[in-house]
Each structure stands twice: as structure tokens, then as C-alpha cells.
Design an enzyme around this catalytic site. Structure first.
Site, PDB file in Angstrom:
ATOM      1  N   CYS A   1     -23.656   0.396   1.776  1.00  0.00           N
ATOM      2  CA  CYS A   1     -25.055   0.613   2.140  1.00  0.00           C
ATOM      3  C   CYS A   1     -25.784   1.583   1.224  1.00  0.00           C
ATOM      4  O   CYS A   1     -26.986   1.792   1.392  1.00  0.00           O
ATOM      5  CB  CYS A   1     -25.147   1.084   3.592  1.00  0.00           C
ATOM      6  SG  CYS A   1     -24.522  -0.138   4.765  1.00  0.00           S
TER       7      CYS A   1
ATOM      8  N   HIS B   1     -32.218   7.877   5.546  1.00  0.00           N
ATOM      9  CA  HIS B   1     -31.374   6.723   5.850  1.00  0.00           C
ATOM     10  C   HIS B   1     -31.724   6.214   7.246  1.00  0.00           C
ATOM     11  O   HIS B   1     -31.905   5.023   7.447  1.00  0.00           O
ATOM     12  CB  HIS B   1     -29.903   7.109   5.748  1.00  0.00           C
ATOM     13  CG  HIS B   1     -28.958   5.963   5.914  1.00  0.00           C
ATOM     14  ND1 HIS B   1     -28.870   4.934   5.002  1.00  0.00           N
ATOM     15  CD2 HIS B   1     -28.073   5.669   6.892  1.00  0.00           C
ATOM     16  CE1 HIS B   1     -27.964   4.052   5.404  1.00  0.00           C
ATOM     17  NE2 HIS B   1     -27.466   4.466   6.552  1.00  0.00           N
TER      18      HIS B   1
ATOM     19  N   GLU C   1     -27.403  13.396   9.227  1.00  0.00           N
ATOM     20  CA  GLU C   1     -28.482  13.454   8.247  1.00  0.00           C
ATOM     21  C   GLU C   1     -29.372  14.672   8.470  1.00  0.00           C
ATOM     22  O   GLU C   1     -29.788  15.340   7.522  1.00  0.00           O
ATOM     23  CB  GLU C   1     -29.300  12.160   8.331  1.00  0.00           C
ATOM     24  CG  GLU C   1     -30.145  11.893   7.129  1.00  0.00           C
ATOM     25  CD  GLU C   1     -30.733  10.493   7.133  1.00  0.00           C
ATOM     26  OE1 GLU C   1     -31.363  10.146   6.138  1.00  0.00           O
ATOM     27  OE2 GLU C   1     -30.564   9.765   8.135  1.00  0.00           O
TER      28      GLU C   1
ATOM     29  N   LYS D   1     -36.305   1.871   8.422  1.00  0.00           N
ATOM     30  CA  LYS D   1     -35.423   0.943   9.139  1.00  0.00           C
ATOM     31  C   LYS D   1     -35.934   0.684  10.553  1.00  0.00           C
ATOM     32  O   LYS D   1     -35.551  -0.309  11.176  1.00  0.00           O
ATOM     33  CB  LYS D   1     -34.002   1.491   9.196  1.00  0.00           C
ATOM     34  CG  LYS D   1     -33.272   1.500   7.855  1.00  0.00           C
ATOM     35  CD  LYS D   1     -31.842   1.973   8.021  1.00  0.00           C
ATOM     36  CE  LYS D   1     -31.093   2.015   6.694  1.00  0.00           C
ATOM     37  NZ  LYS D   1     -31.548   3.121   5.812  1.00  0.00           N
TER      38      LYS D   1
ATOM     39  N   HIS E   1     -31.825  -2.764   9.000  1.00  0.00           N
ATOM     40  CA  HIS E   1     -30.874  -2.258   8.014  1.00  0.00           C
ATOM     41  C   HIS E   1     -30.272  -3.445   7.257  1.00  0.00           C
ATOM     42  O   HIS E   1     -29.395  -4.134   7.762  1.00  0.00           O
ATOM     43  CB  HIS E   1     -29.777  -1.473   8.738  1.00  0.00           C
ATOM     44  CG  HIS E   1     -28.848  -0.722   7.840  1.00  0.00           C
ATOM     45  ND1 HIS E   1     -28.769  -0.942   6.471  1.00  0.00           N
ATOM     46  CD2 HIS E   1     -27.938   0.257   8.100  1.00  0.00           C
ATOM     47  CE1 HIS E   1     -27.864  -0.137   5.951  1.00  0.00           C
ATOM     48  NE2 HIS E   1     -27.341   0.600   6.916  1.00  0.00           N
TER      49      HIS E   1
ATOM     50  N   PHE F   1     -20.694   2.995   4.706  1.00  0.00           N
ATOM     51  CA  PHE F   1     -19.299   2.876   5.093  1.00  0.00           C
ATOM     52  C   PHE F   1     -18.405   3.153   3.876  1.00  0.00           C
ATOM     53  O   PHE F   1     -18.718   2.752   2.759  1.00  0.00           O
ATOM     54  CB  PHE F   1     -19.002   1.474   5.623  1.00  0.00           C
ATOM     55  CG  PHE F   1     -19.439   1.256   7.047  1.00  0.00           C
ATOM     56  CD1 PHE F   1     -20.086   2.243   7.774  1.00  0.00           C
ATOM     57  CD2 PHE F   1     -19.190   0.043   7.669  1.00  0.00           C
ATOM     58  CE1 PHE F   1     -20.477   2.033   9.082  1.00  0.00           C
ATOM     59  CE2 PHE F   1     -19.576  -0.190   8.981  1.00  0.00           C
ATOM     60  CZ  PHE F   1     -20.215   0.818   9.690  1.00  0.00           C
TER      61      PHE F   1
END
Length: 417
Positions: A164, A304, A315, A336, A341, A400
Site C-alpha cells: 500500500c 494515510h 498515524e 480515503k 483504499h 502491510f
């Protein structure tokens, strides 16, 4: 290293203009999945692109040969090249391509596996029923090759896949290629079209996606107390990037300078995050150092903001570590909330939003943020876009595998000043 062309294929709009209008209006493009029958899944919500490949200029042969991911990338690249105003003008040997993706050709592989396995009933598959393009589906490099042929790019060409964070990392890597003198121009960005049964099943299994099926348009709620998972998306953003002198000599329009990029790993977990956000904070500090800016110079942070509790808290902690007290004075938002996403592609879409925020001095909002999580106590620009001078934008990503990345975009005129 400056961005001189932007092309976008996104939920809610094809093209950078429609994309920006959706973001600044705070509209959401999340809805019930329509690309396949998702009735049996836990999460049935996604941000799909209303994409007609014929209307987008693709031939019947191209549609048959290319996966949806490649179709998105080509359409976005055509817009970026046209926007740059330099179609056919670049030195082929000084032009390269670097494209990012997390999932590659998932949609076509999923579809073709169902065919060769007789809908999964046959353990030993029958390859005779597969399409002749399976080789291209297995190798994401086929997408980079298509973009190279489109742009007649005979310089460095490749693929980057860091999950990502791919969409940020690929732009940073393209900037490094230009900085190192290997190219004057790079076509760079990321594409993913992974709204398919296998992807939805994987995220269902770990309960990462939102099951808010009764209200799909409000399912993505970053930094909100009521959030319950992210919403899967799809799309692409492709850029024309040039060395500054090269762009100035041909009178190109400059959207933003790619001033600094850094990536770190938490070396901790495939899916877990350390609560202190230390590795993301380190990426932020290193990106700012490469850009030669202080934390107090940052005007906006494109977060993010995946709408999972783990990410939002990680975050928030990283912003406080990386930006210090300035984190409390800096507008932060997650797009997002509006476009979902899209895995590897989302960070390039966020880079596009960051460049357009610099271009228009407008900060897109975090939609659906009605009940802020008290543990996320920063300015997450709820619901409504904000007009504000935006010379320096920090965009961050978490993926990830423990990948943590940050990129700094600045107004080109700032260097001259």
C-alpha cells in the site's frame, strides 16, 4: 524533479478535473459492490470506478488484451502526457517509466482461474481454457511495457511493488532516477483494480474492511470514533515528472516539486503496527531532511487515514513524533473517506491530490468525520474543504509488511524564493 502532467482514473470521476471536484466537494464514491455478486461476503462495500473503456479511448483489442489495472494506467498516462503538453517531444532514450502496483492483474487472474478450474470444482486446472494473455496477467511488468510503448520511453523502465506504499515509493524512485542523471523525464505512478472475489475474501478473513453495508456512502470514516474498517477501492494516477531545467526550457506548467522521499520498515508484523508510530515518524523526518524543510514549513498533511483504529492511532502518534508541536497546528485529512483504499494505487492518487492542493490552495476534507476519536486529537479537517495557502505538503503511507513511507511536495516557486 517536478510534476508537469497529471492523469487520474478514480472512483467518482475520470480525469484530474473531475477527481479534484469530487474531493473538494467532500462527496463520497463508496457504494455497494456491483462488479460481481458479493451477497455472501461480510463486507459488500467498495469505491468502484465508473469506467467505460471504449468511451475512454481504448480499442476492442486493447480491452480484450489488457487487465483492468493496465487499462486504468494507460488511460491515466494518456491524460498525463497530454496535460504535460509534450507528446512526441521527449528524447526517447532520456525518458523512462516506473509504475507501482500492489496486486497487479488480480481481476483477470481471478476470472481466468474460475474458468480453467471450472469455477473451482477442478483441482487440476485445464490450461486449454485460459486466454492467450495469461502471461501478461502474471507479470505486472507488462503494464510498465505498455506505458513505455505509449510514451516511446526507451530509458529506465520497471515496476515497484511495496504493497500500500507503492504509489508514494514509485514517485520517489522515479525522482531518484532523474536526480541520478539516468533520465530527464519519467512517466510514473500506480494502478490497481483489485475489487474481486479473492481480494474481498482475503480482507473479510482478517476483518479489515468495513461491514457497514446498510450505509455504503458513509462506510469509510477515518479518525472517527464509529469507524469499523476501511473500504476497498480502485483507480490509477500517473504523472509526467521532469528535471526542473528540462521543464523550464520547454515552458511546461509546473504543478509541484518532488522535494523529498523516505521509506522505513517496522520489521515487526505483516499486518500489525507499533503504537508509537516511530518508524513512520522517522520516514517523515528523513523526507523533510531531503526536502530541506523544517516541520514548521509543512502547510498540509495528506494522511494515510485508512479508517482502522490501529492505523489512525499509529498515524496520529507518528505525526506528533515527526512534526513535534507543529502537528497540532497542521491541517490533516484523509481522502480515503471519499474514494476508498485502492491498495497500491491510492498513494499516487494522494500524491495527485497533494499536487492539486498546492495548485489551488485548497485542502480536501475528511468526509464522514462527525464524531472525532478523542485519541486522534489533531486537526483532521472534517467534512468541508478549507481554502488555505499550501506551499508544502507532506503525504504519508502505511502498508502491510511494515512499510512506512513519506513524500514532500513543494510549490516550485518556493525554490526560486
Amino acid at each position: 524533479m517536478v510534476i508537469t502532467g497529471i492523469g487520474v482514473v478514480a472512483p467518482g470521476g475520470i480525469g484530474a478535473k473531475q477527481y479534484w471536484e469530487l474531493l473538494t466537494a467532500g462527496r463520497t464514491a463508496t457504494r455497494t459492490i456491483s462488479l460481481f455478486n458479493a451477497a455472501d461476503f461480510r463486507s459488500r462495500v467498495a469505491a468502484e470506478v465508473d469506467f467505460d473503456p471504449v468511451r475512454s479511448g481504448l480499442s476492442r483489442r486493447e480491452i480484450r488484451r489488457w487487465d483492468r489495472t493496465t487499462q486504468f494506467a494507460v488511460v491515466a498516462a494518456r491524460e498525463a502526457l497530454a496535460d504535460s503538453g509534450a507528446l512526441g517531444e521527449f528524447d526517447a532514450h532520456r525518458t523512462g517509466v516506473m509504475v507501482g502496483t500492489a496486486c497487479g492483474m488480480t481481476t483477470s487472474l481471478d476470472r481466468e482461474y474460475a474458468v480453467v478450474s471450472d469455477e473451482g470444482r477442478t483441482w487440476q486446472v485445464d490450461a486449454e481454457h485460459g486466454v492467450p494473455y495469461l502471461y501478461d496477467y502474471f507479470l505486472p511488468s507488462s503494464m510498465a511495457a505498455e506505458l513505455a510503448w505509449l510514451a516511446d520511453a526507451q530509458g529506465p523502465v520497471g515496476v515497484l511493488s511495496t504493497g500500500c506504499t507503492s504509489g508514494i515509493d514509485v514517485v520517489g524512485h522515479a525522482a531518484d532516477i532523474i536526480r541520478d542523471g539516468a533520465a530527464d523525464v519519467m512517466i510514473s505512478g500506480a494502478s490497481d483494480a483489485a475489487i474481486s472475489p479473492i481480494t474481498v475474501a482475503c480482507f473479510d478473513a482478517i476483518k479489515a474492511t468495513s461491514p457497514r453495508n446498510d450505509s455504503p456512502e458513509t462506510a469509510s470514516r477515518p479518525f472517527d470514533r464509529t469507524r469499523n474498517g476501511f473500504v476497498l477501492g480502485e483507480g490509477a494516477a500517473i504523472f509526467v515528472m521532469e528535471e526542473l531545467g528540462h521543464a523550464l526550457r520547454r515552458g511546461a506548467h509546473l504543478y509541484a516539486e518532488v522535494s523529498g522521499h523516505a521509506t522505513r520498515s517496522n520489521a515487526y508484523s505483516m499486518t500489525g503496527l507499533r503504537s508509537d508510530g516511530a518508524e513512520l515518524a522517522e520516514a517523515i523526518r528523513q523526507a523533510m531532511a531531503r526536502a530541506r524543510i523544517d516541520a514548521s514549513d509543512v502547510d498540509y498533511v495528506n494522511a494515510h487515514g485508512s479508517a482502522t483504529r490501529q492505523n489512525d492511532l499509529h498515524e496520529t502518534a507518528a505525526f506528533k513524533l515527526g512534526l513535534g508541536e507543529h502537528a497540532y497546528r497542521t491541517p490533516i485529512s484523509s481522502i480515503k473517506s471519499m474514494i476508498g483504499h485502492s491498495l497500491g494505487a491510492i498513494c499516487s492518487l494522494e500524491v495527485a491530490a497533494s499536487a492539486l492542493a498546492i495548485e489551488h490552495s485548497v485542502i480536501p476534507p475528511t468526509a464522514n468525520l462527525h464524531e472525532p476519536d478523542p485519541d486522534c486529537d489533531l486537526d483532521y479537517v472534517p467534512l468541508v474543504a478549507r481554502e488555505q495557502n499550501t506551499d508544502v505538503v507532506l503525504s504519508v503511507a502505511s502498508g502491510f509488511g511494515g512499510f512506512q513511507s513519506a513524500i514532500v511536495l513543494t510549490k516550485p516557486e518556493r525554490r526560486a524564493a
